[in-house]
Design a protein around this motif. Sequence first.
Motif, PDB file in Angstrom:
ATOM      1  N   ALA A  61       0.848  -1.195   0.000  1.00  0.00           N
ATOM      2  CA  ALA A  61       0.000   0.000   0.000  1.00  0.00           C
ATOM      3  C   ALA A  61       0.878   1.238   0.000  1.00  0.00           C
ATOM      4  CB  ALA A  61      -0.925   0.013   1.216  1.00  0.00           C
ATOM      5  N   VAL A  62       0.377   2.294  -0.624  1.00  0.00           N
ATOM      6  CA  VAL A  62       1.054   3.601  -0.637  1.00  0.00           C
ATOM      7  C   VAL A  62       0.080   4.625  -0.083  1.00  0.00           C
ATOM      8  CG1 VAL A  62       2.076   5.417  -2.041  1.00  0.00           C
ATOM      9  CG2 VAL A  62       2.455   3.016  -2.640  1.00  0.00           C
ATOM     10  N   CYS A  63       0.528   5.421   0.878  1.00  0.00           N
ATOM     11  CA  CYS A  63      -0.303   6.480   1.458  1.00  0.00           C
ATOM     12  C   CYS A  63       0.297   7.840   1.127  1.00  0.00           C
ATOM     13  CB  CYS A  63      -0.397   6.339   2.972  1.00  0.00           C
ATOM     14  SG  CYS A  63      -1.633   5.173   3.513  1.00  0.00           S
ATOM     15  N   ILE A  64      -0.556   8.768   0.730  1.00  0.00           N
ATOM     16  CA  ILE A  64      -0.141  10.146   0.468  1.00  0.00           C
ATOM     17  C   ILE A  64      -0.789  11.030   1.529  1.00  0.00           C
ATOM     18  CG2 ILE A  64      -0.002  11.983  -1.240  1.00  0.00           C
ATOM     19  CD1 ILE A  64      -0.885   9.842  -3.338  1.00  0.00           C
ATOM     20  N   PRO A  65      -0.019  11.731   2.341  1.00  0.00           N
ATOM     21  CA  PRO A  65      -0.618  12.636   3.325  1.00  0.00           C
ATOM     22  C   PRO A  65      -1.151  13.890   2.652  1.00  0.00           C
ATOM     23  CG  PRO A  65       1.739  12.902   3.344  1.00  0.00           C
ATOM     24  CD  PRO A  65       1.448  11.779   2.371  1.00  0.00           C
ATOM     25  N   ASP A  66      -1.814  14.747   3.415  1.00  0.00           N
ATOM     26  CA  ASP A  66      -2.299  15.986   2.827  1.00  0.00           C
ATOM     27  C   ASP A  66      -1.133  16.914   2.492  1.00  0.00           C
ATOM     28  OD1 ASP A  66      -1.956  16.010   5.571  1.00  0.00           O
ATOM     29  OD2 ASP A  66      -3.293  17.696   5.900  1.00  0.00           O
ATOM     30  N   LEU A  67      -1.366  17.752   1.507  1.00  0.00           N
ATOM     31  CA  LEU A  67      -0.337  18.661   1.003  1.00  0.00           C
ATOM     32  C   LEU A  67      -0.708  20.100   1.335  1.00  0.00           C
ATOM     33  CD1 LEU A  67       0.070  17.137  -2.576  1.00  0.00           C
ATOM     34  CD2 LEU A  67       1.287  16.496  -0.496  1.00  0.00           C
ATOM     35  N   MET A  68       0.280  20.881   1.700  1.00  0.00           N
ATOM     36  CA  MET A  68       0.051  22.305   1.994  1.00  0.00           C
ATOM     37  C   MET A  68       0.160  23.105   0.703  1.00  0.00           C
ATOM     38  SD  MET A  68       1.958  22.825   5.682  1.00  0.00           S
ATOM     39  CE  MET A  68       1.245  24.473   5.849  1.00  0.00           C
ATOM     40  N   VAL A  69      -0.896  23.037  -0.099  1.00  0.00           N
ATOM     41  CA  VAL A  69      -0.989  23.804  -1.342  1.00  0.00           C
ATOM     42  C   VAL A  69      -2.348  24.500  -1.358  1.00  0.00           C
ATOM     43  CG1 VAL A  69       0.553  22.291  -2.643  1.00  0.00           C
ATOM     44  CG2 VAL A  69      -1.909  21.821  -2.617  1.00  0.00           C
TER      45      VAL A  69
ATOM     46  N   GLU B  43      -3.769  26.214  -6.795  1.00  0.00           N
ATOM     47  CA  GLU B  43      -2.336  26.262  -7.098  1.00  0.00           C
ATOM     48  C   GLU B  43      -1.981  25.309  -8.232  1.00  0.00           C
ATOM     49  OE1 GLU B  43       1.806  25.745  -4.534  1.00  0.00           O
ATOM     50  OE2 GLU B  43      -0.079  26.231  -3.526  1.00  0.00           O
ATOM     51  N   PRO B  44      -1.257  25.764  -9.257  1.00  0.00           N
ATOM     52  CA  PRO B  44      -0.882  24.880 -10.368  1.00  0.00           C
ATOM     53  C   PRO B  44       0.051  23.760  -9.902  1.00  0.00           C
ATOM     54  CG  PRO B  44      -0.582  27.200 -10.947  1.00  0.00           C
ATOM     55  CD  PRO B  44      -0.807  27.153  -9.470  1.00  0.00           C
ATOM     56  N   LEU B  45      -0.249  22.534 -10.343  1.00  0.00           N
ATOM     57  CA  LEU B  45       0.568  21.384  -9.954  1.00  0.00           C
ATOM     58  C   LEU B  45       1.224  20.710 -11.144  1.00  0.00           C
ATOM     59  CD1 LEU B  45      -1.844  19.698  -7.350  1.00  0.00           C
ATOM     60  CD2 LEU B  45      -0.008  21.340  -6.926  1.00  0.00           C
ATOM     61  N   SER B  46       0.873  21.113 -12.337  1.00  0.00           N
ATOM     62  CA  SER B  46       1.394  20.482 -13.546  1.00  0.00           C
ATOM     63  C   SER B  46       2.916  20.551 -13.595  1.00  0.00           C
ATOM     64  CB  SER B  46       0.796  21.152 -14.783  1.00  0.00           C
ATOM     65  OG  SER B  46       1.267  20.560 -15.962  1.00  0.00           O
ATOM     66  N   GLY B  47       3.553  19.419 -13.834  1.00  0.00           N
ATOM     67  CA  GLY B  47       4.998  19.330 -13.969  1.00  0.00           C
ATOM     68  C   GLY B  47       5.767  19.389 -12.669  1.00  0.00           C
ATOM     69  N   ARG B  48       5.067  19.378 -11.550  1.00  0.00           N
ATOM     70  CA  ARG B  48       5.695  19.593 -10.259  1.00  0.00           C
ATOM     71  C   ARG B  48       6.130  18.307  -9.566  1.00  0.00           C
ATOM     72  NH1 ARG B  48       2.714  23.969  -6.479  1.00  0.00           N
ATOM     73  NH2 ARG B  48       3.724  23.630  -4.479  1.00  0.00           N
ATOM     74  N   TYR B  49       5.447  17.211  -9.837  1.00  0.00           N
ATOM     75  CA  TYR B  49       5.697  15.955  -9.115  1.00  0.00           C
ATOM     76  C   TYR B  49       5.909  14.787 -10.102  1.00  0.00           C
ATOM     77  CZ  TYR B  49       3.521  18.614  -5.297  1.00  0.00           C
ATOM     78  OH  TYR B  49       3.197  19.565  -4.360  1.00  0.00           O
ATOM     79  N   LEU B  50       6.619  15.041 -11.169  1.00  0.00           N
ATOM     80  CA  LEU B  50       6.726  14.030 -12.225  1.00  0.00           C
ATOM     81  C   LEU B  50       7.296  12.715 -11.718  1.00  0.00           C
ATOM     82  CD1 LEU B  50       7.955  16.246 -15.215  1.00  0.00           C
ATOM     83  CD2 LEU B  50       5.627  15.524 -14.632  1.00  0.00           C
TER      84      LEU B  50
ATOM     85  N   GLU C 108      -3.502  14.116 -10.606  1.00  0.00           N
ATOM     86  CA  GLU C 108      -2.434  14.498 -11.521  1.00  0.00           C
ATOM     87  C   GLU C 108      -1.799  13.283 -12.193  1.00  0.00           C
ATOM     88  OE1 GLU C 108      -1.393  17.676 -12.425  1.00  0.00           O
ATOM     89  OE2 GLU C 108      -3.254  18.214 -11.404  1.00  0.00           O
ATOM     90  N   ALA C 109      -1.855  12.132 -11.519  1.00  0.00           N
ATOM     91  CA  ALA C 109      -1.294  10.902 -12.084  1.00  0.00           C
ATOM     92  C   ALA C 109      -2.260  10.210 -13.033  1.00  0.00           C
ATOM     93  CB  ALA C 109      -0.915   9.939 -10.955  1.00  0.00           C
ATOM     94  N   ASN C 110      -3.425  10.844 -13.266  1.00  0.00           N
ATOM     95  CA  ASN C 110      -4.455  10.285 -14.158  1.00  0.00           C
ATOM     96  C   ASN C 110      -4.972   8.936 -13.676  1.00  0.00           C
ATOM     97  OD1 ASN C 110      -4.301  12.484 -16.025  1.00  0.00           O
ATOM     98  ND2 ASN C 110      -2.465  11.560 -16.917  1.00  0.00           N
ATOM     99  N   LEU C 111      -5.001   8.749 -12.376  1.00  0.00           N
ATOM    100  CA  LEU C 111      -5.481   7.502 -11.799  1.00  0.00           C
ATOM    101  C   LEU C 111      -6.944   7.582 -11.378  1.00  0.00           C
ATOM    102  CD1 LEU C 111      -2.331   6.633  -9.658  1.00  0.00           C
ATOM    103  CD2 LEU C 111      -3.175   5.359 -11.645  1.00  0.00           C
ATOM    104  N   LEU C 112      -7.549   8.767 -11.511  1.00  0.00           N
ATOM    105  CA  LEU C 112      -8.940   8.949 -11.105  1.00  0.00           C
ATOM    106  C   LEU C 112      -9.867   9.232 -12.276  1.00  0.00           C
ATOM    107  CD1 LEU C 112      -8.429  11.153  -7.896  1.00  0.00           C
ATOM    108  CD2 LEU C 112      -8.674   8.659  -8.059  1.00  0.00           C
ATOM    109  N   THR C 113      -9.387   9.086 -13.481  1.00  0.00           N
ATOM    110  CA  THR C 113     -10.198   9.374 -14.658  1.00  0.00           C
ATOM    111  C   THR C 113     -11.460   8.524 -14.672  1.00  0.00           C
ATOM    112  OG1 THR C 113      -8.211   9.926 -15.920  1.00  0.00           O
ATOM    113  CG2 THR C 113     -10.205   9.454 -17.171  1.00  0.00           C
TER     114      THR C 113
END
Length: 340
Positions: A83-91, A95-102, A130-135
């Motif tokens: 499993a992979v967990c992502i915590p909340d982000l302070m953004v 705020e634009p996120l494109s190209g930020r977490y490639l 952003e990872a296109n995993l929720l399309t």
Amino acid sequence: MAATIKPVVALLAPPEATASTLYGLFDLFSSAGRDWNAVMHGRPGESRLAPVIVSRDGRGFRAGNGAWIEPDAALSECPRPQAVCIPDLMVAPDEPLSGRYLTELAWLRHCHSQGALLAAACTGALLLAEANLLTNRDATTHWAYCDALAKRHPEIRVHANRALVATGDGERIIMAGGGTSWLDLALFLVARLLDTEEAMHLARLYLIDWHREGQQPFAALTASRQVEDAVIGKCQIWAAQHYDTHAPVAEMIQLSGLTERSFKRRFKSATGMTPIEYVHTLRLEEAKLLLETTDTPIEAIAGDVGYEDPSFFRQLFMRRVALTPGQYRRRFRTMRLAMQ
């Protein structure tokens, strides 16, 4: 005797990660199997999960609130996670996120392709988007970010009133809403990776109360910001509070002061849904919550959310959710009960 292989839970730490959620998740996962025995029997057990904090390069950094985060490994060094967990982000919401977490996004897609569960707390869901995993999938995030997520990714079905959403093949993508709903996420993952008894132990040990009420009371505060059309925004707020009335669309038309044709055109343009589709969505989300949290008969739930004909409610629920109301209750009520 061979040692038991523990499921690895990778906690992704981007530069904007919130330390409290990151280390809170780490503590809860580390506690599974260990601390209940210590409290009840006077001797700690062995942790049943192996949480590991990972980042792009594995180097320590200051979180947005100034706390120091020290990852255990770089992404390239992380053992294969279950499993992979992502915590909340302070953004900020917009705020634009494109190209930020490639690098992180590529790693998330790889983990998902390898069969890992992906879980996001609060605004961590933005990375899944952003990872296109929720399309074309259901999703949730912090109530103050739902409208921005829906606007940025109109292909995602965003549910602002749900505190927890499991979606995708095998429901391997899980998202929690805002605030402390990351605790719900942790319990849900413990139940999936281990068993519900262990999740119940943690809920009792840490006095964790499952968020039955969802995010709707908080999401209503930002409903007027969901669209730029103020007239339609006012109607959305009204619908969130009166979806169970006999003729909500007619009431909204009257409230808007527009002609029926103009109202329907502007509503579809602003929300992406027809007025009746929007009402059905609100009603079915409330029905889901009632199915998960009460023993109210299905016929009564149909009436409570605005459907006079229970058979129509069942047909609509099946068409929208791909489960009958009874099947939905059996699947999700068990988890709710396990967390009490």
